[in-house]
Motif scaffolding. Structure first.
Motif, short mmCIF file in Angstrom:
data_model
loop_
_atom_site.label_atom_id
_atom_site.label_comp_id
_atom_site.label_asym_id
_atom_site.label_seq_id
_atom_site.Cartn_x
_atom_site.Cartn_y
_atom_site.Cartn_z
N PRO A 66 0.84 -1.10 0.10
CA PRO A 66 -0.05 0.04 -0.05
C PRO A 66 1.05 1.19 0.04
O PRO A 66 1.80 1.46 0.44
CB PRO A 66 -0.88 -0.24 1.29
N GLY A 67 0.23 2.05 -0.85
CA GLY A 67 1.28 3.52 -0.93
C GLY A 67 2.40 3.50 -1.68
O GLY A 67 2.93 4.49 -2.25
N SER A 68 2.81 2.24 -2.22
CA SER A 68 4.08 2.25 -3.39
C SER A 68 3.32 2.72 -4.73
O SER A 68 2.61 1.87 -5.06
CB SER A 68 4.49 0.82 -3.09
N VAL A 69 3.94 3.66 -5.19
CA VAL A 69 3.44 4.00 -6.58
C VAL A 69 4.89 4.27 -7.56
O VAL A 69 5.82 4.74 -7.09
CB VAL A 69 2.82 5.27 -6.35
N TRP A 70 4.56 4.10 -8.73
CA TRP A 70 5.37 4.50 -9.78
C TRP A 70 4.39 5.60 -10.84
O TRP A 70 3.49 4.81 -11.45
CB TRP A 70 6.00 3.47 -10.42
N ASN A 71 4.83 6.67 -11.04
CA ASN A 71 4.03 7.41 -11.77
C ASN A 71 4.85 7.90 -13.15
O ASN A 71 5.79 8.47 -12.65
CB ASN A 71 3.48 8.76 -10.85
N LEU A 72 4.24 7.82 -14.12
CA LEU A 72 5.11 8.17 -15.34
C LEU A 72 4.43 9.26 -16.20
O LEU A 72 3.12 9.03 -16.41
CB LEU A 72 5.11 6.81 -16.20
N GLY A 73 4.93 10.11 -16.53
CA GLY A 73 4.51 11.11 -17.27
C GLY A 73 4.17 11.05 -19.12
O GLY A 73 3.73 11.66 -19.49
N GLY A 92 0.23 -2.06 -4.68
CA GLY A 92 0.92 -1.05 -5.22
C GLY A 92 0.18 -0.69 -6.48
O GLY A 92 -0.82 -1.28 -7.09
N ILE A 93 0.52 0.46 -7.08
CA ILE A 93 -0.03 1.51 -8.35
C ILE A 93 1.06 1.86 -9.11
O ILE A 93 2.20 2.30 -8.99
CB ILE A 93 -0.70 2.59 -7.88
N VAL A 94 0.66 1.45 -10.51
CA VAL A 94 1.45 2.12 -11.52
C VAL A 94 0.43 2.93 -12.21
O VAL A 94 -0.52 2.57 -12.67
CB VAL A 94 2.37 1.41 -12.43
N SER A 95 0.86 4.18 -12.93
CA SER A 95 0.20 5.15 -13.29
C SER A 95 1.19 5.59 -14.75
O SER A 95 1.96 6.00 -14.68
CB SER A 95 -0.54 6.15 -12.60
N THR A 96 0.45 5.28 -16.02
CA THR A 96 1.06 6.00 -17.16
C THR A 96 0.13 6.75 -18.03
O THR A 96 -1.15 6.70 -17.69
CB THR A 96 1.54 4.42 -18.04
N ALA A 97 0.89 7.48 -18.73
CA ALA A 97 0.13 8.52 -19.52
C ALA A 97 -0.20 8.20 -20.98
O ALA A 97 0.08 7.07 -21.44
CB ALA A 97 1.11 9.86 -19.63
N SER A 98 -0.68 9.00 -21.59
CA SER A 98 -1.47 8.55 -23.18
C SER A 98 -0.30 8.21 -24.10
O SER A 98 0.89 8.61 -23.86
CB SER A 98 -2.13 9.70 -23.75
N SER A 125 -4.01 -3.37 -5.91
CA SER A 125 -3.07 -3.21 -7.09
C SER A 125 -3.69 -3.05 -8.30
O SER A 125 -4.72 -3.56 -8.86
CB SER A 125 -2.48 -4.71 -6.82
N ALA A 126 -3.09 -1.96 -8.84
CA ALA A 126 -3.64 -1.44 -10.33
C ALA A 126 -2.44 -0.92 -11.09
O ALA A 126 -1.49 -0.40 -10.76
CB ALA A 126 -4.60 -0.31 -9.73
N TRP A 127 -2.68 -1.02 -12.51
CA TRP A 127 -1.99 -0.52 -13.30
C TRP A 127 -2.97 0.54 -14.28
O TRP A 127 -3.67 0.08 -15.09
CB TRP A 127 -1.22 -1.47 -14.38
N HIS A 128 -2.90 1.94 -13.99
CA HIS A 128 -3.81 2.65 -14.52
C HIS A 128 -2.98 3.41 -15.89
O HIS A 128 -2.19 4.27 -15.65
CB HIS A 128 -4.21 4.05 -13.76
N GLY A 129 -3.75 3.03 -16.89
CA GLY A 129 -3.19 3.34 -18.12
C GLY A 129 -4.14 4.35 -18.78
O GLY A 129 -5.39 4.13 -19.05
N ASN A 130 -3.65 5.76 -19.10
CA ASN A 130 -4.64 6.62 -19.66
C ASN A 130 -4.49 6.58 -21.19
O ASN A 130 -4.90 7.57 -21.86
CB ASN A 130 -4.08 7.94 -19.15
N GLY A 131 -3.63 5.64 -21.75
CA GLY A 131 -3.58 5.52 -23.31
C GLY A 131 -3.91 4.06 -23.64
O GLY A 131 -4.69 3.54 -23.00
N ASN A 132 -3.16 3.62 -24.62
CA ASN A 132 -3.31 2.44 -25.22
C ASN A 132 -2.59 1.39 -24.77
O ASN A 132 -1.30 1.76 -24.41
CB ASN A 132 -3.25 2.61 -26.80
N LEU A 133 -2.75 0.19 -24.87
CA LEU A 133 -1.95 -1.04 -24.29
C LEU A 133 -1.66 -1.89 -25.42
O LEU A 133 -2.85 -2.70 -25.85
CB LEU A 133 -2.54 -1.67 -23.00
#
Length: 357
Positions: A66-73, A92-98, A125-133
Motif C-alpha cells: 500500500p502506498g507504493s507508486v510509480w507515476n510516469l509522465g 501497489g500502483i503504476v500510472s502511465t500517460a497517453s 493493486s492497479a496499473w492505470h493506463g491513460n492511453g493504449n496498451l
C-alpha cells in the motif's frame, strides 16, 4: 540501471522514500537492472519508463505494498528488445500517460525477440493506463491479472504485429481489465485472452481475429466470469477467431458476427449450464465469411434477429444440442438468407423465434 553488458544495477525505494526523475527511466539498458518500490516508496518519471532496453538486457520492476507508486509522465515499455518484467502486488500502483496506438509505447514485448511480462495481483493493486496498451508488439508479451488486480487502458491489443504473440489472463474474484475503447485479440499477430474464476474484461467493440493472418482465441470460463462489450463483438473479422463460453461464463454485447469478412472464419461455442451469450441486437453466423455456432449441454444464446449465412458467398452452421441448450431470437431467424445456412437441433435442444425463414 544496469548500463553495460554484464553489469548489474539495483535501486530500492522504500519506507516512504521518493525518487524523482525528469526524463526517461531505463531499467536494464544493456545489462541487468532492478527497481524495487516497496513499503510506501514513490518513483516519479517525467517521460518514459523502459524495462529491458537492448536485446542483451534484463530488467525487473517491482511495485509492492500500500502506498507504493510509480507515476510516469509518458508511456511504459516492458521488454523493449530484451527480457522485462513488471510486478505490481499488495496494493501497489503504476500510472502511465497517453501513448500512440500502434507504436511501441506501453507495449509488453515490443520488438522482435523481446519478452515482456506484467503481473497485477492482489486487492488494491492497479496499473492505470491513460492511453493504449499492446500485449505482444513484435515480440512475446504476457499480461496476468489474478484476483483483486485491476488494469485500465483505452484501446487494448493482444498480438499486435505480424510476429507478435500476446496472451492476457484475467482470473479470480475481482480481477478486472477495463478498456474504455476497443479490444483486439489477434490484431495482426496471435493473441489469446483467458477470463476465468470470476474475472472480467470490458470494452466497447471487441475483435477476435482482426487482421489478415491473425489468430484470436478468447475463453470465458466459470461462474461470474464475464466478457462485456458496450458495442459489437466480431469473431473472425478478417482473420481466424474463436470464442468459448463454458461452465457458467457469460458474454454480452450489442450485435455480433461470426466469420465477418469473405475468406475468413469464426467459431463460437457456448456450453454448460449457466453459460450465456447475450446479444442485445442481431447475431450473424457467417456474415460474408464462414461462421460456426455450437450451443451444447445447457448453454443459452439470445438476440433479436438471427442470420445463418447472411450474404452471398457466406456460410453458416448452427448446432443446438442437448437438454437445456437454447437459442432465443426475439425476431426472425433466417437460415440461408443469401448464403448457405444449416441449423441442427438435436438431443433436447431448443430454438425459438418469431418466425424462421
Amino acid at each position: 540501471v544496469g548500463e553495460d553488458v554484464g553489469s548489474v544495477g539495483l535501486v530500492t525505494v522504500n519506507g516512504g522514500g521518493s525518487f524523482n526523475l525528469g526524463g526517461n527511466l531505463v531499467v536494464g539498458y544493456g545489462g541487468t537492472g532492478k527497481l524495487e518500490i516497496t513499503g510506501g516508496g514513490a518513483v516519479t518519471t517525467g517521460n518514459q519508463g523502459l524495462i529491458a532496453y537492448f536485446g542483451s538486457s534484463k530488467g525487473t520492476v517491482t511495485v509492492a505494498g500500500p502506498g507504493s507508486v510509480w507515476n510516469l509522465g509518458n508511456s511504459l515499455q516492458v521488454g523493449r528488445e530484451g527480457t522485462g518484467e513488471l510486478i505490481i502486488s499488495g496494493g501497489g500502483i503504476v500510472s502511465t500517460a497517453s501513448a500512440p496506438l500502434i507504436q511501441d509505447f506501453r507495449t509488453i514485448g515490443a520488438q522482435r525477440g523481446s519478452n515482456g511480462k506484467v503481473t497485477v495481483t492482489g486487492a488494491g493493486s492497479a496499473w492505470h493506463g491513460n492511453g493504449n496498451l499492446g500485449v505482444g508488439g513484435e515480440g512475446t508479451g504476457a499480461l496476468t491479472i489474478p484476483a483483486g488486480g485491476l488494469v485500465t487502458s483505452a484501446t487494448a491489443i493482444v498480438g499486435s504485429g505480424v510476429d507478435g504473440v500476446g496472451s492476457a489472463t484475467v482470473t479470480g474474484e475481482n480481477a478486472s481489465w477495463t478498456n474504455s475503447d476497443q479490444l483486439f485479440v489477434g490484431f495482426f499477430g496471435k493473441g489469446t485472452l483467458s477470463i476465468g474464476d470470476g474475472g472480467a474484461a470490458t470494452s466497447t467493440t471487441a475483435f477476435i481475429g482482426y487482421g489478415a493472418d491473425s489468430t484470436g482465441v478468447v475463453s470465458v470460463t466459470g461462474a461470474n466470469s464475464t466478457l462485456a462489450n458496450s458495442a459489437d463483438l466480431l469473431v473472425g473479422y478478417s482473420g481466424t477467431g474463436t470464442l468459448s463460453i463454458a461452465d457458467g461464463g457469460a458474454a454480452t454485447n450489442a450485435a455480433a458476427a461470426i466469420g465477418y469478412a469473405a475468406g475468413f472464419s469464426g467459431r463460437v461455442t457456448v456450453t454448460g449450464p449457466g453459460s450465456t451469450w447475450t446479444n442485445r441486437n442481431e447475431l450473424f453466423v457467417g456474415t460474408f465469411g464462414a461462421g460456426v455456432l455450437d450451443i451444447a449441454d445447457g448453454g443459452i444464446v439470445s438476440g433479436t434477429a438471427g442470420f445463418i449465412g447472411r450474404n452471398a458467398g457466406s456460410s453458416g452452421i448452427a448446432r443446438v444440442e442437448g437438454p437445456g441448450s437454447t437459442w432465443m431470437s426475439s425476431s426472425t431467424l433466417y437460415v440461408g438468407n443469401a448464403g448457405s445456412g444449416t441449423l441442427t437441433i438435436a438431443g433436447g435442444g431448443s430454438v425459438t423465434a418469431s418466425q424462421i425463414r
